[in-house]
Design an enzyme around this catalytic site. Structure first.
Site, PDB file in Angstrom:
ATOM      1  N   ASP A   1       0.838  -1.205   0.000  1.00  0.00           N
ATOM      2  CA  ASP A   1       0.000   0.000   0.000  1.00  0.00           C
ATOM      3  C   ASP A   1       0.873   1.254   0.000  1.00  0.00           C
ATOM      4  O   ASP A   1       2.018   1.210   0.421  1.00  0.00           O
ATOM      5  CB  ASP A   1      -0.850   0.066   1.275  1.00  0.00           C
ATOM      6  CG  ASP A   1      -1.795  -1.099   1.386  1.00  0.00           C
ATOM      7  OD1 ASP A   1      -2.125  -1.692   0.358  1.00  0.00           O
ATOM      8  OD2 ASP A   1      -2.188  -1.397   2.532  1.00  0.00           O
TER       9      ASP A   1
HETATM   10  N1  URA Z   1      -1.207  -5.887   3.970  1.00  0.00           N
HETATM   11  C1  URA Z   1      -1.646  -4.621   3.977  1.00  0.00           C
HETATM   12  O1  URA Z   1      -2.652  -4.317   4.599  1.00  0.00           O
HETATM   13  N2  URA Z   1      -0.961  -3.697   3.282  1.00  0.00           N
HETATM   14  C2  URA Z   1       0.172  -3.972   2.603  1.00  0.00           C
HETATM   15  O2  URA Z   1       0.771  -3.084   2.017  1.00  0.00           O
HETATM   16  C3  URA Z   1       0.617  -5.306   2.612  1.00  0.00           C
HETATM   17  C4  URA Z   1      -0.085  -6.247   3.305  1.00  0.00           C
END
Ligand code: URA
Length: 260
Positions: free
Chosen positions: A115
């Site tokens: 993310d």
């Molecule tokens: N899980 C999440 O919530 N975000 C990420 O970036 C990776 C795994």
């Protein structure tokens, strides 16, 4: 390097290297090898399996050198916040590839996603085959995160997380159980908990959604491992090329679930 082609640590299987150079499918390349037209460093190899180092070995088919494929590049980035991991962003935000000033300017793409506000280990490469294996659910490559969450994560919540939590599926509709391979409570301190979460899957915002479901929203999330790779010695925003030992370990992880 010696001419011991029976040693798997030399690199990659010969038929795989031939296939990548456009000689034919892996099966066709096996047949070619067995028919005695493939040489490596002047040795005709007819018996499989054999392993070669595509960067250094001279490989010929019927006397002609194979077309060298693009040199593969493997980069570990400690991704900062406010950076998207995908290469396409119509909104023009900062992308992970914008941080990689590699002299060869390879066409890199990220292996899986993080993310925008997740920091930590992001692998970038131009090796499509390896990237596909590492992200395919069949191979179940482990990803480990450190999550700082709000709230005191209690035993009941940990038990729920270990049993698995139903999360909605974006495309297919319905819900599927999301399970962590391992949880480790690292620290509880004044209304915050630091935990280590290892996942086999890579569903959209999986850690954040799982933690929210047990009432502990994620404040900070950092990926610290991807399969055999560990995020070490890189400040946030820095990158480095993988060592050849790391690349070999990754290949082994990516091949582990492969059907014969
Ligand atoms: N899980 C999440 O919530 N975000 C990420 O970036 C990776 C795994």
């Amino acid at each position: 390097m010696s001419d011991d082609f029976r040693d798997a640590s030399r690199g990659e299987r010969l038929q795989k290297v031939l296939a990548r150079a456009g000689v034919g499918s892996r099966r066709e390349c096996e047949t070619l090898i067995e028919s005695g037209v493939v040489s490596v460093n002047g040795h005709v190899l007819v018996e499989l399996p054999v392993w070669v180092d595509p960067a250094h070995d001279r490989i010929t088919v019927s006397g002609r050198p194979i077309r060298p494929s693009e040199q593969h590049v493997y980069i570990m980035l400690n991704k900062p916040k406010e950076t998207i991991s995908t290469n396409d962003d119509p909104a023009g935000r900062r992308r992970a590839i914008d941080l990689i000033d590699h002299p060869d300017r390879p066409r890199l793409f990220p292996v899986g996603r993080l993310d925008k506000d997740t920091t930590g280990l992001l692998l970038l490469t131009n090796d499509g085959e390896l990237a596909n294996h590492l992200t395919h659910p069949r191979y179940g490559v482990h990803k480990t995160y450190h999550a700082l969450v709000r709230g005191d994560l209690n035993e009941e919540a940990v038990a729920d997380l270990e049993r698995g939590i139903f999360l909605a599926e974006r495309r297919k509709g319905g819900a599927r159980r999301a399970k962590a391979v391992r949880f480790k409570l690292l620290r509880r301190d004044r209304g915050k908990t630091l935990i280590e979460v290892t996942l086999r899957e890579g569903r959209n915002r999986q850690v954040r959604r799982m933690m929210l479901r047990v009432g502990c929203p994620v404040k900070k999330l950092r990926r610290i491992r991807l399969g055999p790779l560990a995020l070490k010695g890189l400040a946030v925003g820095q990158w480095r090329e993988l060592t050849s030992r790391e690349v070999r370990a990754l290949r082994r992880a990516a091949d582990a679930g492969e059907k014969p």
